[in-house]
Design a protein around this motif. Structure first.
Motif, PDB file in Angstrom:
ATOM      1  N   ALA A  33      36.250  24.170  36.538  1.00 34.07           N
ATOM      2  CA  ALA A  33      37.368  25.117  36.473  1.00 34.07           C
ATOM      3  C   ALA A  33      37.144  26.154  35.367  1.00 34.07           C
ATOM      4  O   ALA A  33      37.424  27.340  35.548  1.00 34.07           O
ATOM      5  N   HIS A  34      36.644  25.706  34.204  1.00 33.61           N
ATOM      6  CA  HIS A  34      36.357  26.654  33.115  1.00 33.61           C
ATOM      7  C   HIS A  34      35.201  27.572  33.481  1.00 33.61           C
ATOM      8  O   HIS A  34      35.203  28.755  33.168  1.00 33.61           O
ATOM      9  N   PHE A  35      34.207  27.016  34.123  1.00 37.92           N
ATOM     10  CA  PHE A  35      33.045  27.792  34.553  1.00 37.92           C
ATOM     11  C   PHE A  35      33.495  28.921  35.489  1.00 37.92           C
ATOM     12  O   PHE A  35      33.157  30.088  35.305  1.00 37.92           O
ATOM     13  N   GLN A  36      34.300  28.553  36.473  1.00 37.28           N
ATOM     14  CA  GLN A  36      34.815  29.518  37.445  1.00 37.28           C
ATOM     15  C   GLN A  36      35.628  30.616  36.750  1.00 37.28           C
ATOM     16  O   GLN A  36      35.519  31.799  37.090  1.00 37.28           O
ATOM     17  N   LYS A  37      36.408  30.205  35.748  1.00 37.25           N
ATOM     18  CA  LYS A  37      37.240  31.164  35.011  1.00 37.25           C
ATOM     19  C   LYS A  37      36.378  32.183  34.256  1.00 37.25           C
ATOM     20  O   LYS A  37      36.706  33.369  34.212  1.00 37.25           O
ATOM     21  N   ILE A  38      35.287  31.713  33.651  1.00 35.05           N
ATOM     22  CA  ILE A  38      34.400  32.629  32.917  1.00 35.05           C
ATOM     23  C   ILE A  38      33.772  33.637  33.879  1.00 35.05           C
ATOM     24  O   ILE A  38      33.759  34.841  33.615  1.00 35.05           O
ATOM     25  N   ILE A  39      33.233  33.148  34.997  1.00 41.00           N
ATOM     26  CA  ILE A  39      32.591  34.044  35.982  1.00 41.00           C
ATOM     27  C   ILE A  39      33.594  35.099  36.440  1.00 41.00           C
ATOM     28  O   ILE A  39      33.294  36.297  36.481  1.00 41.00           O
ATOM     29  N   ARG A  40      34.794  34.646  36.755  1.00 40.97           N
ATOM     30  CA  ARG A  40      35.818  35.567  37.238  1.00 40.97           C
ATOM     31  C   ARG A  40      36.219  36.577  36.163  1.00 40.97           C
ATOM     32  O   ARG A  40      36.328  37.774  36.425  1.00 40.97           O
ATOM     33  N   TYR A  41      36.409  36.094  34.953  1.00 42.87           N
ATOM     34  CA  TYR A  41      36.846  36.966  33.862  1.00 42.87           C
ATOM     35  C   TYR A  41      35.778  38.010  33.520  1.00 42.87           C
ATOM     36  O   TYR A  41      36.061  39.200  33.427  1.00 42.87           O
ATOM     37  N   VAL A  42      34.540  37.552  33.356  1.00 39.80           N
ATOM     38  CA  VAL A  42      33.474  38.466  32.908  1.00 39.80           C
ATOM     39  C   VAL A  42      33.077  39.445  34.012  1.00 39.80           C
ATOM     40  O   VAL A  42      33.010  40.652  33.785  1.00 39.80           O
ATOM     41  N   PHE A  43      32.819  38.923  35.218  1.00 41.64           N
ATOM     42  CA  PHE A  43      32.200  39.778  36.229  1.00 41.64           C
ATOM     43  C   PHE A  43      33.184  40.474  37.162  1.00 41.64           C
ATOM     44  O   PHE A  43      32.844  41.458  37.790  1.00 41.64           O
ATOM     45  N   ILE A  44      34.396  39.955  37.253  1.00 40.20           N
ATOM     46  CA  ILE A  44      35.352  40.595  38.166  1.00 40.20           C
ATOM     47  C   ILE A  44      36.457  41.285  37.354  1.00 40.20           C
ATOM     48  O   ILE A  44      36.538  42.519  37.331  1.00 40.20           O
ATOM     49  N   GLU A  45      37.270  40.509  36.646  1.00 36.43           N
ATOM     50  CA  GLU A  45      38.428  41.105  35.979  1.00 36.43           C
ATOM     51  C   GLU A  45      38.043  42.175  34.949  1.00 36.43           C
ATOM     52  O   GLU A  45      38.616  43.253  34.929  1.00 36.43           O
ATOM     53  N   SER A  46      37.058  41.840  34.103  1.00 34.34           N
ATOM     54  CA  SER A  46      36.719  42.783  33.032  1.00 34.34           C
ATOM     55  C   SER A  46      36.059  44.049  33.563  1.00 34.34           C
ATOM     56  O   SER A  46      36.349  45.146  33.092  1.00 34.34           O
ATOM     57  N   THR A  47      35.183  43.912  34.561  1.00 33.68           N
ATOM     58  CA  THR A  47      34.551  45.118  35.097  1.00 33.68           C
ATOM     59  C   THR A  47      35.582  45.971  35.838  1.00 33.68           C
ATOM     60  O   THR A  47      35.539  47.198  35.758  1.00 33.68           O
ATOM     61  N   LEU A  48      36.536  45.323  36.527  1.00 30.24           N
ATOM     62  CA  LEU A  48      37.581  46.101  37.216  1.00 30.24           C
ATOM     63  C   LEU A  48      38.425  46.890  36.218  1.00 30.24           C
ATOM     64  O   LEU A  48      38.818  48.025  36.477  1.00 30.24           O
TER      65      LEU A  48
END
Lengths: 203, 203
Positions: free
Chosen positions: B113-128
Motif C-alpha cells: 500500500a505504501h509502495f503504491q502510494k509513492i508511485i502514485r504521488y511521485v509519478f502521477i499526482e506531482s507531475t499533474l
C-alpha cells in the motif's frame, strides 16, 4: 452427508449469506467461525460439516462466482475476441460485473486479493485460453507477463472504483470509457502474443 | 534533542537500516520495535527519541524517498510533459525507480500500500500538479478519477514485477515497453483533463 439433502442445502445458504453479511462490515481476517455461526444461527458442528475453515468457504464462494461469470461467455463474445473487436468484450466484462455487483463489491472491500484474482481469472486468463494455446508461457516472457499484469490491474482498479457506487455511471458509458482507455494496450498485448512462437492462436 | 548532533544522526541511520533489513524478510505488521532495537543494537529509549511508532518511521522513510525521487524532476521533463512528449517522462520514471530500486523493492514486498502510494504521488499526482491547476477536481469526476487510477495502478503493477529482478530487462527497454503500452491511455487522460473546465493548464 448427502449434499442434496434439503437441510444441508438450507444450512449452506445460511452459511454463505451470514459470511457475506459479515464481510460487508469487516475484512476477512476479522471474521471468526463463531461470528458466522451466530449470524447464521447454526452450531459450530453444522459449520464444520460444510467447511474446514473460513478460507475454504471464501475460496468456494470465489470459485462459484468465477464459474457463474464465465458461464455467460458466449461464442459471440469469443468470436469478437478472435477478430479483435474489443468493444464487445469490454461490454461483456462490464455487464457481467454488474450482474454480480453485490458479491463483487463485498469481496473488493473485504478481500482485495481474492477480488483481483477473480477479475484476472475471468476476464484475462480464461478469455486468453479461449483464443490461444500455450498461454502458460506468458509468465516466462517479461514483456508478456508485464502486459498481462498491466491490463489486469488497470481493469481491477476501474471496477473497484465503480463498485463503490455503480449508480454514478451507466454500464454502457463505463464500457465505452473502458474501451477508449484500454483498447490500445489490449491490441499491443495481442500483437506481442502473436509474435511469441510458443503461443498459438486457436483456429 | 539536537537533531544535528552526530550521535543522533548515527542512531537515525541505525534505525532506518535496521528497519529496512527487517522489512526485507517480513511484512510491516510483523516487525516489532524490539526487533528494530535488537537489529540496530540500540535501546528502546533511543528508538522512541526518534519515532513514536514503526508506522511513523515508515511514513518518514516513504516521505523522504518521494522527495528524493521528485528532486530529479527537471524543467526538461516537465517541458516534455507539457508538450505531450510522453517518452521522456516514461524514461525519467523508470530511471528514478531504478536509482531507488533497493528501497522500492523492500517497500513493494513489505508494504504494497505504501509502495503504491509513492508511485502514485511521485509519478502521477506531482507531475499533474506541475502541468495543471485545480487537480483536486480529478476526484470529483468519475471518468478522470478512473483514468488516474487506471494509469497509476497499471504503472505500479509493471514496476512491482520489474523490482522482483531488475536485471531481466534494461532501463531503456522497459521505458520503451512502458511507453508503447501506456502512451495511448496517458493521451486519453490528458484530453479528458483538458476538457474539464475546473482544471486548467499552467502556462
Amino acid at each position: 452427508m448427502n449434499t442434496k439433502d434439503l437441510r444441508y442445502i438450507k444450512t449452506e445458504e445460511l452459511i454463505r449469506s451470514a459470511f457475506l453479511n459479515l464481510a460487508e462490515r469487516t475484512t476477512i481476517e476479522n471474521i471468526h467461525i463463531k461470528d458466522i455461526c451466530a449470524e447464521a444461527k447454526i452450531s459450530r458442528n453444522a459449520f464444520y460439516g460444510h467447511y474446514e475453515s473460513k478460507y475454504e468457504l471464501l475460496e468456494r464462494i470465489c470459485k462459484d462466482a468465477s464459474e457463474n461469470m464465465l458461464s455467460s461467455l458466449t461464442e459471440e463474445t469469443v468470436q469478437n475476441l478472435r477478430e479483435n473487436l474489443m468493444y464487445g468484450v469490454t461490454e461483456w466484462c462490464i455487464q457481467v460485473v454488474y450482474e454480480h455487483r453485490d458479491l463483487m463489491r463485498v469481496l473488493s472491500k473485504s478481500s482485495p486479493a481474492h477480488f483481483q484474482k477473480i477479475i484476472r481469472y475471468v476476464f484475462i486468463e480464461s478469455t486468453l485460453k479461449e483464443l490461444y494455446t500455450g498461454t502458460e508461457n506468458i509468465q516466462k516472457n517479461i514483456i508478456l507477463k508485464m502486459s498481462e499484469a498491466y491490463i489486469s490491474d488497470a481493469l481491477t482498479s476501474i471496477i473497484q472504483i465503480w463498485l463503490e457506487d455503480p449508480s454514478t455511471i451507466s454500464v454502457r458509458d463505463l464500457a465505452k470509457f473502458l474501451h477508449s482507455i484500454s483498447h490500445h494496450a489490449a491490441a499491443f498485448f495481442y500483437a506481442k502474443l502473436d509474435e511469441n512462437k510458443n503461443i498459438k492462436r486457436r483456429k
